[in-house]
Design an enzyme around this catalytic site. Sequence first.
Site, PDB file in Angstrom:
ATOM      1  N   MET A 205       0.855  -1.201   0.000  1.00 51.16           N
ATOM      2  CA  MET A 205       0.000   0.000   0.000  1.00 51.16           C
ATOM      3  C   MET A 205       0.882   1.239   0.000  1.00 51.16           C
ATOM      4  O   MET A 205       1.728   1.394   0.867  1.00 51.16           O
ATOM      5  CB  MET A 205      -0.874  -0.047   1.263  1.00 51.16           C
ATOM      6  N   HIS A 206       0.689   2.094  -0.998  1.00 54.62           N
ATOM      7  CA  HIS A 206       1.490   3.315  -1.039  1.00 54.62           C
ATOM      8  C   HIS A 206       0.824   4.473  -1.761  1.00 54.62           C
ATOM      9  O   HIS A 206       1.412   5.540  -1.873  1.00 54.62           O
ATOM     10  CB  HIS A 206       2.841   3.032  -1.707  1.00 54.62           C
TER      11      HIS A 206
END
Length: 363
Positions: A205-206
């Site tokens: 997740m980014h």
Amino acid sequence: MKKIFVIVGARPNFIKIAPLMELLKANKNFNTVLVHSGQHYDYFMSKVFFEELNISEPDYYLNVGSGSQGYQTAEIIKSTEELLEKDRPDMIVVVGDVNTTMASSIAASKLYIKIAHIESGLRSYDRTMPEEINRVITDSLSDFLFTHSREANINLEKEGLEKEKIFFVGNIMIDTIVNNLDRIKNRKKYKEFGLDKGDYILLTMHRPSNVDNRDTFLSIVGALEEISKKTPIIFPIHPRTAKMAQQFGIALNEIENLKIIEPLSYIDLLSMENDAKCIITDSGGIQEESTFLNVPCFTVRKNTERPITVEVGSNTIVGTEKDTIVNNVMKCLDGECKYGEVPELWDGQTAKRIIEVIEHESN
Ligand code: UD1
């Protein structure tokens, strides 16, 4: 002999150009020069991919580093323009949708240098994503639009781009998987974390829309907390996410069954993808890799620019609401998972098709 500059800058770019560089370097009709903007610079965000995928050292490293969207874009335009003016290639090749892709295309177009865009035509139709702006602008400037799905051709035609410029060649990321499949299958990285095959969830997740917004970040973390009570989650954390978690005071390491680790190398990550029960992600590339590997994937976003992974592959869009994420993932953990098929031309031959087009069209 044609002089081609392949211009890259960020992690997903390196993975995509590995098969292309190999073929271009071996082709005597081209003088191929590799340019790295320096958008990503940490060892685990950059050099590790060159080492592991045997990509030649960049001929030029522009050292732009991090900054705001405008700052980074401007720095890349300035530095690539200077280089392109000095060396005058016949064509630049750019990949994907990162700032380096768009910025170097702007520089090249104003110098009348031809542009080939690989992974053209993807659209989320969500202009709040910096990548969507990069896609639309890069495509509008490109002379060769290489697409990975027929849907992408339709998107480009809807925007009025000439059919003659559009080439459906398949997905170059899959070339990289196919070329490394034995290494990926043999790595068994999960063992290092004391896990069993198929008995963990891989999380990445980014996206700014998820991690730069405290409420959204907390909503997803709430879901992860619930899910991890049932199955352990392994989370190779992106520097942006680590930075924002600290800024928001979100103590990810206090969640018992959520194991935070450093970003992984390509083979390590693909090994973790291949052997996971399922994947939770907001990455574009991982939606595609999981489709090829036929591992169920839950995308924590409201949309995807890669709908083929949902229509044909193993991907499900679950948004960012805690309950929706939990319900979807739990269903899979209870045995009701979505599997799929490999889309058309995701066959490991895309780099070859791209080079054939460039050779043929630029004569
Ligand atoms: C970029 C791409 C995104 C891609 C992602 C893959 C754009 C607009 N976004 O997002 O599409 O999915 O790369 O990783 O181009 N940082 C480091 N070390 C590095 C690089 C970055 O610590 O080597 C940190 C810096 O604090 C930086 C932040 O990460 O400000 C964000 O980096 P940046 O390249 O701006 O965007 P990404 O979020 O990595």
